[in-house]
Design a protein around this motif. Sequence first.
Motif, PDB file in Angstrom:
ATOM      1  N   ILE A   6      64.507  21.601  20.429  1.00 23.52           N
ATOM      2  CA  ILE A   6      63.652  22.675  20.940  1.00 23.52           C
ATOM      3  C   ILE A   6      62.374  22.786  20.129  1.00 23.52           C
ATOM      4  CG2 ILE A   6      63.481  25.164  21.317  1.00 23.52           C
ATOM      5  CD1 ILE A   6      66.443  25.200  21.894  1.00 23.52           C
ATOM      6  N   PRO A  65      60.877  26.155  26.130  1.00 20.85           N
ATOM      7  CA  PRO A  65      61.800  25.775  25.048  1.00 20.85           C
ATOM      8  C   PRO A  65      62.693  26.914  24.592  1.00 20.85           C
ATOM      9  CG  PRO A  65      59.621  24.900  24.621  1.00 20.85           C
ATOM     10  CD  PRO A  65      59.487  25.809  25.796  1.00 20.85           C
ATOM     11  N   TYR A  66      62.222  28.166  24.684  1.00 18.85           N
ATOM     12  CA  TYR A  66      63.017  29.299  24.239  1.00 18.85           C
ATOM     13  C   TYR A  66      63.432  30.187  25.408  1.00 18.85           C
ATOM     14  CZ  TYR A  66      61.554  27.950  19.567  1.00 18.85           C
ATOM     15  OH  TYR A  66      61.331  27.239  18.406  1.00 18.85           O
TER      16      TYR A  66
END
Length: 896
Positions: free
Chosen positions: A316, A496-497
């Motif tokens: 990530i 990514p989060y």
Amino acid sequence: MTFLVPVALTLLVSAQIPLATQVELPTGEVVELAADYVVYESDILTARGHCELRSGPNVLRADEVTYSEATQVATATGNVMFVSGMMAAIADDVRVDLRSNEANVKGGLFMQKKGVTPEALQAAKTPDELRKLGETPVLLSGTRIRRTGEASFSVDGLAFTPCQCGPGEPSWRVEAKEASVVMGERAILTWPVVYVRSVPVFALPWLYLPLAERRSGLLIPRPANSGLNGFALEVPVFLTLGESYDMTFTPGYYTGSGDIDTVYKDADGATIREPRPNGVKGPRLLTEFRYVPSERTRGRATVGLLYDLRPRLDPITGGFFRPYDHSVEPPVFLPMQYVDEKRGIRGEASWQHTQDLGDGWRDRVDAYIVSDGFYTRDLTADLLVQNNNYLRSSAVVYQRKDDRYLGLDVSLRQDLRYPFRFFQPNTIPAVATADNVAVDPHGPTTFQRLPGLTLALPERPLFGGRVMGGVQVEYSRLSPMRSAFADDGRDALFSPYARWRPASAPLNIDFFGLPVDDLEGNGRFDATEREGRDRVTLLPRLSTSYGLGPWARLTPSLSVRQDVAVGEVSGRTFQRGYPMADLVLDSQLARTFTDKDTLYRHTLSPSVTLRYVPGGWGHGLTAARAEGSGTVPLIYDEVDAAVPLQSDGRVRGFLHAVVAVDQSLRVRKGPTTREPLRLRIGQGFDLSRHVPVAGRDTVQGGVLRDTFARLSASAGVLTAGAVVRMDPTTGDITQLGADFSIDNGKGNALYGRYDDLLAVRQLSIDRGLDPLAQGPDFVRRGIDMLVGDAPRPLPSHTDQVDPSPTERAQALTAGTRIKLGFGLGLRYEALVQPLYKDPVSQESQPLAQQTFGVSYGPACDCWRIEGVVILRRNQSPEFAGVNFSVAGFGSFGSGG
């Protein structure tokens, strides 16, 4: 070709050639001898003045030739020349002992020739004439040679230049103390040393060289050094598998960069250093297989495996796994430590293949695959290569005939933006999570074309030839490789989060202040997400043409695009169709000029093009809005975005027009025709508001669309091009681009390219604005549109400090190559982003990357060694590597 054949033939065979006019030597051979003076006295045969000996294809010339029957020693002195087939040699004098099969040479130079006939070589009268004939891919010399077998020799003082350096003194050479040679097979050199001029630059204990066109053996080792991967050494080994197949195995090792990326201080003040996250370290094996079994089939396949000893990266963040201290509550992140778990096996593979199957059938494969998203950027220090976001592979088999095209294709993409591993688990270890539980994060999902099937019948005469008609039918399936839907959550975008940006979120909000997308990666198909879809598209077209006297031509046409699609998860079916009517009015004025044997033709071609889409029926695939009620159209490819769409996926009609004038200058001299100048100027119009088309109330902006001009020019060593587009309503330059190159074809060049685009801001894209909604027509317009939509602000931007949804994207690439007369080469390239500012200091920092290269190579350019330094923005200069390219090395080399 065989490097040492000239040595053996010249020093041994020529010495055994009979030296008399119909004279028989002890060998039993009889040859023809011609000379100004011949005498036989005391068992010694002497010939002087224009001596010429012929025996079949062998010819020996010298000022003087002697042979002693008692000692069985033969000598040839003064302007010695020997020709045997395509082998030629010159020397000051040669002495051969027939009893020991040893020869000594003074001032010898042995040449393998090509591009000339053996008869022309035999007819040469002087050494200088022999030097200049044809091309010389191999230059060779030796001081002493001894036959050790029927086709094997031992050579002392070997020196050779196995490339086309010309007949004169080469600027580089390889010398060896001794060599064991088997003619047509191999040579083993003991202590070979590479000399540039008279300076030794490289040495090896021994070297194995193949002495045939396709002979297995060791190729030139390839050393390299870079700030990214440290010192690396690759040693390719060539293995022939017959006349049509071969392989190259290239084992190598990367020592890894010694640069320190981060330095910490622990509680005691001690320094903690850790390696950079980018780059590789460890052994690597690259295997390349090539095949050309016939004139119709050829291909190349590679497989590379690397055992990376560097620590694994978080898929990530792209950084190291940082452990948590779970002895305290809540757990504390430990920035000064990382989990030292090796990355392990990484790799790459590729396959390029073309084949003519007969009867118009052909196939082509261009396939590439890597083990993880960061593999490419870890092996190269170049910024442009590192910023490639996707790796694309394609394969197609098709039949192309005059009356049809039929093709089956597949297209795959790999997402390279994140370090996710594609064939191994991406598990984040428990020690690196706050709750001490290992997790397997959801990665980006790319859609693949698996497969596409196209049938196209080109236009042909119908109804007695008065009308032309054609049709295209296409089936395509777009779906992720491992699932039937993207699982990208509320906004259909991977984050990514797992964050997403609602329309109500302020533009300047911190990224981690955005709400969590609870639908992303949940393993369920949600109403806001894209699913795999199958689509059939039908596109028939009719056209005709009418001449309006000798001055103009009118070409009307009518076509219909009909799409039928089905969702692979929901099972929902959709159909969308619309008609398109085109009208083209064009003319051409031409004038011809002549100047001696040169013909100049200048043409002026004005044209007016209209395209009318009144609306359509049905609607395409849609998804639920991330906020509120309603739907948004789903865009999978260029066909989905071919025309403007309304929120429910229905077609918004339009009437577009383009007025343009083309000019060109063509020059014909003899059989050659070139076009040194072409200019196109035009204006786009959107007339949708003034005609009865569906959805006209949604059209915004003025009637005028982009004003554009394109120019291409060439003159001698100069080629240049430029394009400019301006929106006359807003006064914005929507595109400005220019490029030029000056190349004299001798290694000196100057080039540059500048691009300036009006692009959509990332924040606007995050809020749902189509990335292609702004910018020049060729970027933003659909494939069935003549012009694009008008630039428009988003309602959610109107209350912000900066309401514009767009920003300028500029880039300048410029460079030069210079080759100096004594083999030195210089290279410089710069990547400039004029609008870039440091995100913290807001200082202007336009230089993104500079590349400096210094190289050296001989005049023949059969090899070149180059040192490269890269300077990136806000970083120290980095020695990016040593490139050693080899080309034209007779039967061996590593490719240029």
